[in-house]
Design an enzyme around this catalytic site. Structure first.
Site: not given
Ligand code: RIB
Length: 322
Positions: A13, A41, A188, A229, A250, A256, A291, A295
């Protein structure tokens, strides 16, 4: 033979991010403090996170034939991700995410899937070789569920570990088969609550719910509890792997960063608990910066944090913004 690869099957994304002191209520208009556009994304974020941490990474996904798609592929390539398995489709837009980040670093996200919604089980079948080369396959839920199931099947058949990040969590239950194919389920607190059917407000609840989720079929559950954690349930036991307190700027992409890092750690042969400790450090660093992809920390940064105890203050010049 070199180390096995990390294969990510998932979304790309372009993130359009607004920073504001608080999120607006229904019908309310607010002035934000900053705007940024950055690659994101969940799939692409996990791929880039794993590559920054030294993994050999391929991404299977789909973008449109547009400027956003071009830019997303470019930043992944620059980070060393093999993007050849990302198809480009004419007549559909690349995925977009509209993100609001409040003064506590918490986000809310609306995605428009675009090309991500067109990734099919046929794309998975066409990428059969990728699964054979993979030690770990990272999956999330921003592409069609039937494609995620096909990828989990292909990974399991090829003997690769399946890491399933159930985000964004659907309203209804996940297919039993998908949960049973997962070696590690990575929710989570919110996602764990939806999947288990009860809230996970604190560590004590997370402890119980991680055990409950194990009964749904995955070999292991890693329930992420933010700065505290993660709770790891596997092999008949439950462990708490403490996180790091960091100044949160942020939180977008922290999950991810965690998934990408855990994939790298497992492919490198770390056991699950050590892998989760490594992933906690990567996620902690990511929330100190703005971001999603901008990040993601480097391997050097994560390794340097190995000696830190339970609190970390990044040096002023380490706070990157997108
Ligand atoms: O996990 C964060 C992501 O969720 C963002 O980068 C956004 O694109 C959504 O997919």
């Amino acid at each position: 033979m070199g180390p096995k690869r990390v294969l990510v099957v998932g979304s790309l994304n372009m993130d359009l991010i607004v920073y504001c002191d608080r999120r607006p209520g229904p019908g309310e208009t607010l002035a934000g403090t900053a705007f940024a556009m950055a690659p994101g994304g969940k799939g692409a974020n996990q791929a880039l996170a794993a590559a920054r941490l030294g993994g050999h990474v391929s991404l299977l996904g789909r973008v449109g034939e547009d400027a956003f798609g071009e830019r997303l592929l470019g930043s992944l390539r620059e980070a060393g991700v093999d993007t050849r398995p990302v198809a480009r489709t004419v007549g559909v837009s690349t995925g977009v995410a509209l993100i609001t980040v409040d003064g506590n670093g918490e986000n809310s996200i609306v995605i428009v899937p675009g090309a991500n919604g067109l990734l099919t089980p046929n794309d998975v079948a066409a990428g059969a070789n990728l699964f054979r080369e993979a030690g770990a396959v990272l999956l999330q839920l921003e592409v069609p569920l039937e494609t995620v199931v096909a990828a989990a099947r292909a990974a399991a058949a090829a003997g690769a570990r399946v890491l399933l990040d159930p985000a964004p969590v659907p309203g209804g239950p996940l297919p039993r088969e998908l949960l049973q194919l997962a070696d590690v389920l990575l929710p989570n607190q919110h996602e764990a609550g939806v999947l288990a059917g009860r809230a996970v407000p604190d560590l004590a609840a997370a402890w119980d719910v991680a055990g409950d989720l194990l009964d749904l079929g995955p070999r292991a559950v890693v329930l992420k509890v933010g700065a505290q954690g993660a709770i790891v349930a596997a092999n008949g036991r439950c462990d708490h792997v403490p996180g790091l307190e960091v100044p949160a700027v942020d939180t977008t992409g922290a999950g991810d960063a965690f998934a990408g890092a855990l994939g790298v750690a497992l492919v490198e042969g770390l056991d699950l608990l050590d892998g989760v400790a490594f992933a906690n450090r990567a996620a902690a660093l990511s929330v100190t910066r703005r971001g999603a992809q901008p990040s993601m920390p480097t391997r050097h940064e994560v390794d340097r944090l190995a000696g830190a105890r339970d609190r970390y203050e990044p040096p002023e010049d380490a706070v990157r913004s997108s």
